[in-house]
Enzyme design. Structure first.
Site, PDB file in Angstrom:
ATOM      1  N   LEU A  60       0.596  -1.548  -0.197  1.00 30.94           N
ATOM      2  CA  LEU A  60      -0.292  -0.119  -0.569  1.00 30.94           C
ATOM      3  C   LEU A  60       0.953   1.382   0.128  1.00 30.94           C
ATOM      4  O   LEU A  60       0.315   2.570  -0.245  1.00 30.94           O
ATOM      5  CB  LEU A  60      -1.637  -0.083   1.241  1.00 30.94           C
ATOM      6  N   ASP A  61       2.218   1.023  -0.303  1.00 28.30           N
ATOM      7  CA  ASP A  61       2.806   2.491  -0.454  1.00 28.30           C
ATOM      8  C   ASP A  61       4.246   1.829  -0.965  1.00 28.30           C
ATOM      9  O   ASP A  61       5.345   2.719  -0.859  1.00 28.30           O
ATOM     10  CB  ASP A  61       3.416   3.315   1.140  1.00 28.30           C
ATOM     11  N   LEU A  62       4.259   1.586  -2.259  1.00 28.69           N
ATOM     12  CA  LEU A  62       5.244   1.090  -3.303  1.00 28.69           C
ATOM     13  C   LEU A  62       5.294   2.454  -4.164  1.00 28.69           C
ATOM     14  O   LEU A  62       4.133   3.099  -4.606  1.00 28.69           O
ATOM     15  CB  LEU A  62       5.001  -0.477  -4.234  1.00 28.69           C
TER      16      LEU A  62
END
Length: 274
Positions: A118-120
């Protein structure tokens, strides 16, 4: 980050260099949500073992000194290599890094239950000293998908963090579908644009408002630069499907990329033939 300090450190016995992510002491005491988020990151990362995921070294769980210790990647992050140092990666090296990215994401999604990062983004991908290998780091926003709810996220991602250039549209508009690990597929497509196109996703946008207008009003994914070859472009396009259920899984995108890499290698071999 706002609620954590990240320092470079060295283990006393082995002299191994590491990264130490620790809470501000006052937040350990007064910000229960921030403490829970870091503890959740520790739990997730401590269970993962893969060459494409930064290695968990240890943690401190003292109530007033919560800290996560991971290996140090000496090559810095991919964003710096691409946009600051402007490292002249060959096309073969770009395919290799892109493949390693998708292999790492596939590993996360193959866990049972699946893990969504969720934070690539390119700043959360770190390189070895030679810049040949890539690892995923910073699991601060990661969440475990719950199988009993058909793999949907049971709690919203933390409000702090996340980057609009890389976030999937369902993170902003629930009408497009639930937040699942497929949010990482959209983000991976954004990073593929950087790897093969050497530009940021939504490069034409100067602020978050412009990105939101393009994404949510005009329903446009990031533009794929003309320099990206057709086979790679074909793989990236499938990551920017707005309806979550119709978006490919990362394993499917990986197959498309591997096919494109084989095709590019074949053309290069022919061009070298006398």
């Amino acid at each position: 980050g706002e609620l954590a300090i990240v320092n470079r450190g060295r283990l006393q016995r082995s002299q191994r260099e590491v990264v130490v992510k620790m809470m501000h002491q006052k937040d350990c005491m007064y910000n229960e949500q921030a403490a829970r988020d870091l503890l959740a990151e520790i739990r997730v990362l401590s269970e993962l073992r893969h060459p494409r995921v930064v290695e968990f070294v240890g943690a401190c769980l003292e109530p007033t000194h919560i800290a996560l210790v991971t290996e140090l990647a000496p090559g810095g992050n991919l964003h710096h290599a691409l946009h600051v140092r402007r490292h002249p990666f060959t096309q073969g090296e770009r395919f290799h890094l892109a493949t390693e990215l998708l292999e790492g994401v596939r590993y996360l999604h193959m866990q049972r239950p699946a893990i969504a990062h969720l934070d690539l983004k390119s700043t959360n991908l770190v390189l070895d000293a030679e810049g040949r290998h890539l690892q995923i780091c910073d699991f601060g926003l990661s969440r475990v998908m719950h199988e009993e709810a058909d793999g949907e996220l049971q709690e919203p991602p933390p409000s702090q963090g996340g980057s609009a250039r890389y976030m999937a549209p369902e993170c902003y508009d629930s009408n497009l579908g639930p937040i699942t690990e497929k949010a990482d597929v959209w983000s991976s497509g954004c990073i593929l644009i950087e790897i093969f196109g050497s530009c940021l996703p939504y490069a034409e946008c100067n602020n978050v408002q412009q990105i939101m207008k393009n994404m949510l009003v005009h329903r446009c994914g990031p533009a794929i630069p003309a320099v990206v070859e057709a086979n790679v472009r074909g793989a990236i396009i499938f990551t920017f499907v707005f309806e979550v259920q119709k978006r490919l899984m990362v394993s499917q995108v990986l197959v498309l990329l591997q096919t494109a890499a084989s095709s590019a290698e074949g053309r290069a071999r022919l061009s070298r033939t006398p």
